[in-house]
Design a protein around this motif. Structure first.
Motif, PDB file in Angstrom:
ATOM      1  N   PRO A 143       0.829  -1.211   0.000  1.00  0.00           N
ATOM      2  CA  PRO A 143       0.000   0.000   0.000  1.00  0.00           C
ATOM      3  C   PRO A 143       0.865   1.264   0.000  1.00  0.00           C
ATOM      4  O   PRO A 143       1.898   1.319   0.670  1.00  0.00           O
ATOM      5  CB  PRO A 143      -0.791  -0.100   1.307  1.00  0.00           C
ATOM      6  CG  PRO A 143      -0.686  -1.516   1.736  1.00  0.00           C
ATOM      7  CD  PRO A 143       0.599  -2.034   1.187  1.00  0.00           C
ATOM      8  N   GLU A 144       0.423   2.267  -0.763  1.00  0.00           N
ATOM      9  CA  GLU A 144       1.127   3.549  -0.784  1.00  0.00           C
ATOM     10  C   GLU A 144       0.994   4.266   0.550  1.00  0.00           C
ATOM     11  O   GLU A 144       1.898   4.962   0.979  1.00  0.00           O
ATOM     12  CB  GLU A 144       0.582   4.436  -1.903  1.00  0.00           C
ATOM     13  CG  GLU A 144       0.969   3.971  -3.278  1.00  0.00           C
ATOM     14  CD  GLU A 144       0.391   4.856  -4.367  1.00  0.00           C
ATOM     15  OE1 GLU A 144       0.182   6.062  -4.115  1.00  0.00           O
ATOM     16  OE2 GLU A 144       0.156   4.324  -5.454  1.00  0.00           O
ATOM     17  N   ASN A 145      -0.171   4.123   1.181  1.00  0.00           N
ATOM     18  CA  ASN A 145      -0.415   4.811   2.437  1.00  0.00           C
ATOM     19  C   ASN A 145      -0.890   3.789   3.478  1.00  0.00           C
ATOM     20  O   ASN A 145      -2.088   3.569   3.658  1.00  0.00           O
ATOM     21  CB  ASN A 145      -1.460   5.915   2.250  1.00  0.00           C
ATOM     22  CG  ASN A 145      -1.620   6.779   3.477  1.00  0.00           C
ATOM     23  OD1 ASN A 145      -1.311   6.366   4.591  1.00  0.00           O
ATOM     24  ND2 ASN A 145      -2.131   7.986   3.279  1.00  0.00           N
ATOM     25  N   LEU A 146       0.069   3.169   4.157  1.00  0.00           N
ATOM     26  CA  LEU A 146      -0.237   2.139   5.144  1.00  0.00           C
ATOM     27  C   LEU A 146      -1.096   2.691   6.273  1.00  0.00           C
ATOM     28  O   LEU A 146      -2.014   2.014   6.755  1.00  0.00           O
ATOM     29  CB  LEU A 146       1.057   1.547   5.705  1.00  0.00           C
ATOM     30  CG  LEU A 146       0.889   0.481   6.782  1.00  0.00           C
ATOM     31  CD1 LEU A 146       0.065  -0.696   6.296  1.00  0.00           C
ATOM     32  CD2 LEU A 146       2.263   0.032   7.279  1.00  0.00           C
ATOM     33  N   GLN A 147      -0.843   3.915   6.678  1.00  0.00           N
ATOM     34  CA  GLN A 147      -1.627   4.504   7.768  1.00  0.00           C
ATOM     35  C   GLN A 147      -3.106   4.588   7.398  1.00  0.00           C
ATOM     36  O   GLN A 147      -3.977   4.318   8.209  1.00  0.00           O
ATOM     37  CB  GLN A 147      -1.081   5.885   8.142  1.00  0.00           C
ATOM     38  CG  GLN A 147      -1.686   6.441   9.419  1.00  0.00           C
ATOM     39  CD  GLN A 147      -1.455   5.547  10.640  1.00  0.00           C
ATOM     40  OE1 GLN A 147      -0.422   4.899  10.802  1.00  0.00           O
ATOM     41  NE2 GLN A 147      -2.456   5.491  11.508  1.00  0.00           N
ATOM     42  N   HIS A 148      -3.388   4.930   6.143  1.00  0.00           N
ATOM     43  CA  HIS A 148      -4.785   4.996   5.689  1.00  0.00           C
ATOM     44  C   HIS A 148      -5.433   3.609   5.751  1.00  0.00           C
ATOM     45  O   HIS A 148      -6.589   3.473   6.166  1.00  0.00           O
ATOM     46  CB  HIS A 148      -4.862   5.569   4.268  1.00  0.00           C
ATOM     47  CG  HIS A 148      -6.243   5.529   3.701  1.00  0.00           C
ATOM     48  ND1 HIS A 148      -7.240   6.387   4.088  1.00  0.00           N
ATOM     49  CD2 HIS A 148      -6.810   4.683   2.796  1.00  0.00           C
ATOM     50  CE1 HIS A 148      -8.357   6.089   3.453  1.00  0.00           C
ATOM     51  NE2 HIS A 148      -8.121   5.052   2.659  1.00  0.00           N
TER      52      HIS A 148
END
Length: 170
Positions: free
Chosen positions: A154-159
């Motif tokens: 994922p590009e944005n793991l936090q999301h």
């Protein structure tokens, strides 16, 4: 393999799934009966009975989130384990979903957890977070330190984590 979506807790397969779910997963790793029943009315959730030659051999509980599906629980019933069915199911998932996320116990927990991580890695998953914390399902249950795995980076793991927390564990 066939996948039959179960739409009601009153379905005999749902009862069989819930019984095995309670026997297999420790208390902190599963929903209570009331929460489990509510899965069948949530439009983001699909409870799948996995069939082989018309026999129920296991189940999947999946959440259809914004850009990925989250596999909350995946079990092959004990009498059908070690027959490569889990690998077949994962390959079927990969054919239908390009972005899949799931949780697993850290391989450092015990030999079973180590084998489980190896199974997921052999079947196309990679560890994307070793510091993931699964929230407690309900008061009186404990949060868990787990690993998060996916079949893509994922590009944005936090999301990804925030959506799981906000939708699955709300």
């Amino acid at each position: 393999m066939e996948y039959l979506q179960i739409n009601s807790f009153e379905d005999f397969r749902a009862v069989e799934i819930y019984k095995s779910y309670c026997e297999t997963f420790p208390e902190d790793e599963r929903r209570g009966e009331k929460q489990f029943r509510s899965l069948f009315t949530n439009p983001k959730v699909k409870v799948w009975s996995v069939l082989k030659d018309l026999q129920n051999i296991g189940y999947l509980i999946s959440w259809e989130l914004t850009n990925f599906i989250f596999i909350e629980h995946f079990e092959i019933f004990s009498e059908f384990r070690s027959l490569k069915y889990g690998s077949v199911i994962i390959q079927d998932l990969f054919k239908n979903y390009s972005h899949i996320v799931l949780e697993s116990e850290p391989e450092t927990l015990d030999d079973i957890a180590k084998r489980r991580i190896g199974f997921y890695e052999r079947n196309g998953f990679q560890i994307i977070d070793k510091n993931y914390e699964q929230p407690a399902y309900e008061p009186g249950k404990n949060k868990l330190d787990l690993w998060l795995l996916a079949n893509w980076q994922p590009e944005n793991l936090q999301h990804v984590k925030e959506e799981i927390y906000d939708v699955v564990y709300c």
